[in-house]
Every structure is written in structure tokens, then in C-alpha cells.
Write a protein that holds these residues in place. Sequence first.
Motif, PDB file in Angstrom:
ATOM      1  N   THR A   5       0.792  -1.222   0.000  1.00 49.49           N
ATOM      2  CA  THR A   5       0.000   0.000   0.000  1.00 49.49           C
ATOM      3  C   THR A   5       0.823   1.269   0.000  1.00 49.49           C
ATOM      4  O   THR A   5       0.270   2.359   0.018  1.00 49.49           O
ATOM      5  N   ALA A  42      -0.273   7.659   9.347  1.00 46.50           N
ATOM      6  CA  ALA A  42      -1.650   7.360   8.941  1.00 46.50           C
ATOM      7  C   ALA A  42      -1.664   6.285   7.861  1.00 46.50           C
ATOM      8  O   ALA A  42      -2.509   5.377   7.886  1.00 46.50           O
ATOM      9  N   ASN A  43      -0.742   6.364   6.910  1.00 46.93           N
ATOM     10  CA  ASN A  43      -0.656   5.361   5.854  1.00 46.93           C
ATOM     11  C   ASN A  43      -0.381   3.982   6.453  1.00 46.93           C
ATOM     12  O   ASN A  43      -1.014   2.990   6.057  1.00 46.93           O
ATOM     13  N   TYR A  46      -3.479   2.700   8.333  1.00 42.31           N
ATOM     14  CA  TYR A  46      -4.480   2.254   7.369  1.00 42.31           C
ATOM     15  C   TYR A  46      -4.087   0.904   6.768  1.00 42.31           C
ATOM     16  O   TYR A  46      -4.910   0.002   6.629  1.00 42.31           O
ATOM     17  N   THR A  47      -2.824   0.752   6.418  1.00 36.62           N
ATOM     18  CA  THR A  47      -2.332  -0.488   5.821  1.00 36.62           C
ATOM     19  C   THR A  47      -2.519  -1.666   6.774  1.00 36.62           C
ATOM     20  O   THR A  47      -3.015  -2.733   6.372  1.00 36.62           O
ATOM     21  N   ASP A  49      -4.592  -1.880   9.298  1.00 37.60           N
ATOM     22  CA  ASP A  49      -6.029  -2.088   9.469  1.00 37.60           C
ATOM     23  C   ASP A  49      -6.618  -2.824   8.256  1.00 37.60           C
ATOM     24  O   ASP A  49      -7.400  -3.760   8.401  1.00 37.60           O
ATOM     25  N   LEU A  50      -6.225  -2.406   7.058  1.00 35.22           N
ATOM     26  CA  LEU A  50      -6.701  -3.054   5.838  1.00 35.22           C
ATOM     27  C   LEU A  50      -6.274  -4.522   5.808  1.00 35.22           C
ATOM     28  O   LEU A  50      -7.065  -5.401   5.434  1.00 35.22           O
ATOM     29  N   ALA A 150      -6.496   3.982  13.531  1.00 36.87           N
ATOM     30  CA  ALA A 150      -7.040   3.351  12.324  1.00 36.87           C
ATOM     31  C   ALA A 150      -8.454   3.859  12.060  1.00 36.87           C
ATOM     32  O   ALA A 150      -8.807   4.174  10.910  1.00 36.87           O
ATOM     33  N   VAL A 153      -8.328   7.452  10.767  1.00 48.00           N
ATOM     34  CA  VAL A 153      -7.877   7.485   9.367  1.00 48.00           C
ATOM     35  C   VAL A 153      -9.007   7.060   8.444  1.00 48.00           C
ATOM     36  O   VAL A 153      -9.262   7.688   7.418  1.00 48.00           O
ATOM     37  N   ARG A 154      -9.725   5.983   8.808  1.00 49.93           N
ATOM     38  CA  ARG A 154     -10.865   5.531   7.989  1.00 49.93           C
ATOM     39  C   ARG A 154     -11.924   6.613   7.884  1.00 49.93           C
ATOM     40  O   ARG A 154     -12.443   6.905   6.810  1.00 49.93           O
ATOM     41  N   SER A 157     -10.665   9.475   5.713  1.00 55.71           N
ATOM     42  CA  SER A 157     -10.627   9.036   4.313  1.00 55.71           C
ATOM     43  C   SER A 157     -12.018   9.037   3.700  1.00 55.71           C
ATOM     44  O   SER A 157     -12.209   9.480   2.565  1.00 55.71           O
TER      45      SER A 157
END
Length: 167
Positions: A5, A42-43, A46-47, A49-50, A150, A153-154, A157
Motif C-alpha cells: 500500500t 496514517a498510511n 491504514y495499511t 487495518d486493511l 485506524a 484514518v478511515r 478518508s
Amino acid sequence: MSVDTGKVARGAYGWAGPGAICAKPDDQGCYGLHAYGRAKLANLAYTLDLAQRLKGDGISVFAADPGGAVTTMTTGTMSSSRVVAPWLRPFWPLVHKAFQRTTSGTPAQAARSSVAAATDPALADRPGVVIGPDGLPLAPPRRATDPRLAEAVRTLSQRLAPPTDGD
């Protein structure tokens, strides 16, 4: 299927400063390096969490941590003390020296983590792994694993780039 990501330079997290994420450049406390560090954090959040949300779906999500590299961007960015908060500018020589130490690798060295993420079959069953500058897995910083980050960030986004029909 595996997904890298994005690059999440570990050294950048240290520049994140207090607070979670910056929605826009003029947010309180978001100066060059702080905003950059927060974006990288944040990236990574997010990664990770994804990776958890897609676990068991046959999709492996990784974070590549290339380490620092001397590039035109890093050299240009660090030519001015304006990239740090005003209170830190009197310490610019020390900040600049620390930044130079953390960005001393070559672009080829920085590519190792992405190459490992894309090609190492041993990683296929290990979603959510952070791959370090040497191409080996490493533990993510604790801040990046905070579920509150997470969720923030979601939420941000979805607010800034809402899903469209079919997403």
C-alpha cells in the motif's frame, strides 16, 4: 494476491509529533516534517487495518519501509528550516543533521522493501507485515497499531474521498 500500500519510512514517524493526522496543511501543528510524519503514520495505520480487514480473503497487504534515501526531493525539502514548526527552527542545524543521518541510503537500497513485498513468496501467508529496509519483516511502531488511529484514518478518508457507487 499481494498489495504493497505504499512506502512508510520508519524514520518519518519520529517527526510526526503530537496529534493524529493532518487533514490539510494548515491544521494546527502541521508543518512540513510533522505533516509528512503524520501522513506516513496514517498510511501505516491504514495499511495494518486493511490487512486485518482482508485477512482470510486471499489478499495479503504489506507495508514497505524503505528507510531514508538521499533523493532530489529530500535534499530540496531539507534546504530550509520552514519544514519544521517555528519553535524548532532555532535548533535547525541539529534537526538537519538528524535528518541527514536518517536519509543516508541510496534509492536502490530504499527499493529493497518494495521488491521483497512484491516477490518474496514466504510473505504470502503473513498479511499486515511491515517489511524493513533490509527486506525483512519488522515490528510496526506501537502508535500505528492503535485502533483509534485506524478508525480516525478511515473516518477522515471516507469524509475526504467518499466511496462512489460500485466501490
